[in-house]
Design a protein around this motif. Sequence first.
Motif, mmCIF file in Angstrom:
data_model
loop_
_atom_site.group_PDB
_atom_site.id
_atom_site.type_symbol
_atom_site.label_atom_id
_atom_site.label_comp_id
_atom_site.label_asym_id
_atom_site.label_seq_id
_atom_site.Cartn_x
_atom_site.Cartn_y
_atom_site.Cartn_z
ATOM 1 N N VAL A 19 0.808 -1.214 0.000
ATOM 2 C CA VAL A 19 0.000 0.000 0.000
ATOM 3 C C VAL A 19 0.844 1.268 0.000
ATOM 4 O O VAL A 19 0.337 2.351 0.178
ATOM 5 N N VAL A 20 2.143 1.132 -0.185
ATOM 6 C CA VAL A 20 3.028 2.287 -0.198
ATOM 7 C C VAL A 20 3.042 2.891 -1.608
ATOM 8 O O VAL A 20 3.355 2.201 -2.570
ATOM 9 N N PRO A 21 2.671 4.168 -1.748
ATOM 10 C CA PRO A 21 2.710 4.782 -3.078
ATOM 11 C C PRO A 21 4.142 5.062 -3.506
ATOM 12 O O PRO A 21 5.035 5.178 -2.677
ATOM 13 N N GLY A 22 4.359 5.163 -4.799
ATOM 14 C CA GLY A 22 5.664 5.514 -5.319
ATOM 15 C C GLY A 22 6.598 4.330 -5.502
ATOM 16 O O GLY A 22 7.807 4.491 -5.491
ATOM 17 N N GLN A 23 6.061 3.141 -5.677
ATOM 18 C CA GLN A 23 6.884 1.961 -5.897
ATOM 19 C C GLN A 23 7.340 1.888 -7.351
ATOM 20 O O GLN A 23 6.705 2.423 -8.239
ATOM 21 N N LYS A 24 8.441 1.181 -7.551
ATOM 22 C CA LYS A 24 8.882 0.869 -8.906
ATOM 23 C C LYS A 24 8.351 -0.519 -9.257
ATOM 24 O O LYS A 24 8.556 -1.467 -8.514
ATOM 25 N N ILE A 25 7.672 -0.599 -10.382
ATOM 26 C CA ILE A 25 7.113 -1.850 -10.870
ATOM 27 C C ILE A 25 7.870 -2.209 -12.142
ATOM 28 O O ILE A 25 7.958 -1.410 -13.064
ATOM 29 N N GLY A 26 8.432 -3.412 -12.210
ATOM 30 C CA GLY A 26 9.247 -3.815 -13.347
ATOM 31 C C GLY A 26 8.497 -4.698 -14.323
ATOM 32 O O GLY A 26 7.565 -5.402 -13.950
ATOM 33 N N TYR A 27 8.933 -4.651 -15.580
ATOM 34 C CA TYR A 27 8.369 -5.512 -16.621
ATOM 35 C C TYR A 27 9.486 -6.006 -17.517
ATOM 36 O O TYR A 27 10.265 -5.219 -18.047
ATOM 37 N N ALA A 28 9.591 -7.327 -17.660
ATOM 38 C CA ALA A 28 10.601 -7.947 -18.525
ATOM 39 C C ALA A 28 9.886 -8.841 -19.532
ATOM 40 O O ALA A 28 8.919 -9.511 -19.194
ATOM 41 N N ARG A 29 10.401 -8.849 -20.777
ATOM 42 C CA ARG A 29 9.768 -9.645 -21.822
ATOM 43 C C ARG A 29 10.819 -10.244 -22.736
ATOM 44 O O ARG A 29 11.797 -9.594 -23.077
ATOM 45 N N VAL A 30 10.600 -11.491 -23.103
ATOM 46 C CA VAL A 30 11.388 -12.137 -24.139
ATOM 47 C C VAL A 30 10.415 -12.715 -25.156
ATOM 48 O O VAL A 30 9.236 -12.896 -24.877
ATOM 49 N N SER A 31 10.925 -13.019 -26.358
ATOM 50 C CA SER A 31 10.064 -13.467 -27.443
ATOM 51 C C SER A 31 9.816 -14.968 -27.469
ATOM 52 O O SER A 31 8.804 -15.417 -27.984
ATOM 53 N N SER A 32 10.748 -15.742 -26.938
ATOM 54 C CA SER A 32 10.584 -17.194 -27.012
ATOM 55 C C SER A 32 11.113 -17.853 -25.751
ATOM 56 O O SER A 32 11.873 -17.267 -24.989
ATOM 57 N N LYS A 48 15.667 -1.717 -7.859
ATOM 58 C CA LYS A 48 14.841 -1.872 -6.661
ATOM 59 C C LYS A 48 13.340 -1.885 -6.980
ATOM 60 O O LYS A 48 12.547 -1.257 -6.286
ATOM 61 N N CYS A 49 12.991 -2.607 -8.038
ATOM 62 C CA CYS A 49 11.580 -2.767 -8.377
ATOM 63 C C CYS A 49 10.916 -3.637 -7.308
ATOM 64 O O CYS A 49 11.428 -4.689 -6.949
ATOM 65 N N PHE A 50 9.788 -3.168 -6.813
ATOM 66 C CA PHE A 50 9.058 -3.876 -5.762
ATOM 67 C C PHE A 50 8.454 -5.167 -6.300
ATOM 68 O O PHE A 50 8.450 -6.189 -5.645
ATOM 69 N N HIS A 51 7.928 -5.114 -7.494
ATOM 70 C CA HIS A 51 7.283 -6.276 -8.108
ATOM 71 C C HIS A 51 7.707 -6.319 -9.573
ATOM 72 O O HIS A 51 7.752 -5.279 -10.228
ATOM 73 N N ILE A 52 8.026 -7.497 -10.081
ATOM 74 C CA ILE A 52 8.442 -7.631 -11.480
ATOM 75 C C ILE A 52 7.480 -8.577 -12.193
ATOM 76 O O ILE A 52 7.256 -9.705 -11.747
ATOM 77 N N PHE A 53 6.892 -8.091 -13.265
ATOM 78 C CA PHE A 53 6.003 -8.881 -14.108
ATOM 79 C C PHE A 53 6.790 -9.316 -15.338
ATOM 80 O O PHE A 53 7.655 -8.585 -15.814
ATOM 81 N N THR A 54 6.493 -10.494 -15.871
ATOM 82 C CA THR A 54 7.232 -11.002 -17.015
ATOM 83 C C THR A 54 6.290 -11.581 -18.064
ATOM 84 O O THR A 54 5.165 -11.969 -17.764
ATOM 85 N N ASP A 55 6.787 -11.627 -19.283
ATOM 86 C CA ASP A 55 6.078 -12.237 -20.405
ATOM 87 C C ASP A 55 7.073 -12.998 -21.262
ATOM 88 O O ASP A 55 8.240 -12.609 -21.374
ATOM 89 N N THR A 56 6.598 -14.051 -21.887
ATOM 90 C CA THR A 56 7.322 -14.729 -22.962
ATOM 91 C C THR A 56 6.342 -14.776 -24.121
ATOM 92 O O THR A 56 5.505 -15.673 -24.206
ATOM 93 N N VAL A 57 6.393 -13.758 -24.956
ATOM 94 C CA VAL A 57 5.452 -13.644 -26.073
ATOM 95 C C VAL A 57 6.158 -13.072 -27.287
ATOM 96 O O VAL A 57 7.096 -12.286 -27.175
#
Length: 92
Positions: A19-32, A48-57
């Motif tokens: 619930v802390v505002p001002g967080q860094k949210i990460g996103y990483a993606r690769v194609s295969s 120092k990203c608080f949460h990292i989301f990823t995709d393989t698309v």
Amino acid sequence: MDNRTEPTLPLELAEQPEVVPGQKIGYARVSSKDQNRERQTAELKKEKCFHIFTDTVSGSSTDSLGLDGALNYTRPGDQLVVVTSMDRLARC
């Protein structure tokens, strides 16, 4: 005269980072599945990203559940950290 005492509040409250505002949210993606996003996630952790989301698309796909999740998770005041190298810029 009332002898009851009010319960004391704990002096050290547990931090609730979700619930802390001002967080860094990460996103990483690769194609295969053959590609490795370790370099990207390592850079996002250094940021120092608080949460990292990823995709393989594939870059031609319009379905990016990780990106959708990152955008839905991000609140006003947060920073979305996406590009870890210039070669990824056109592919997001």
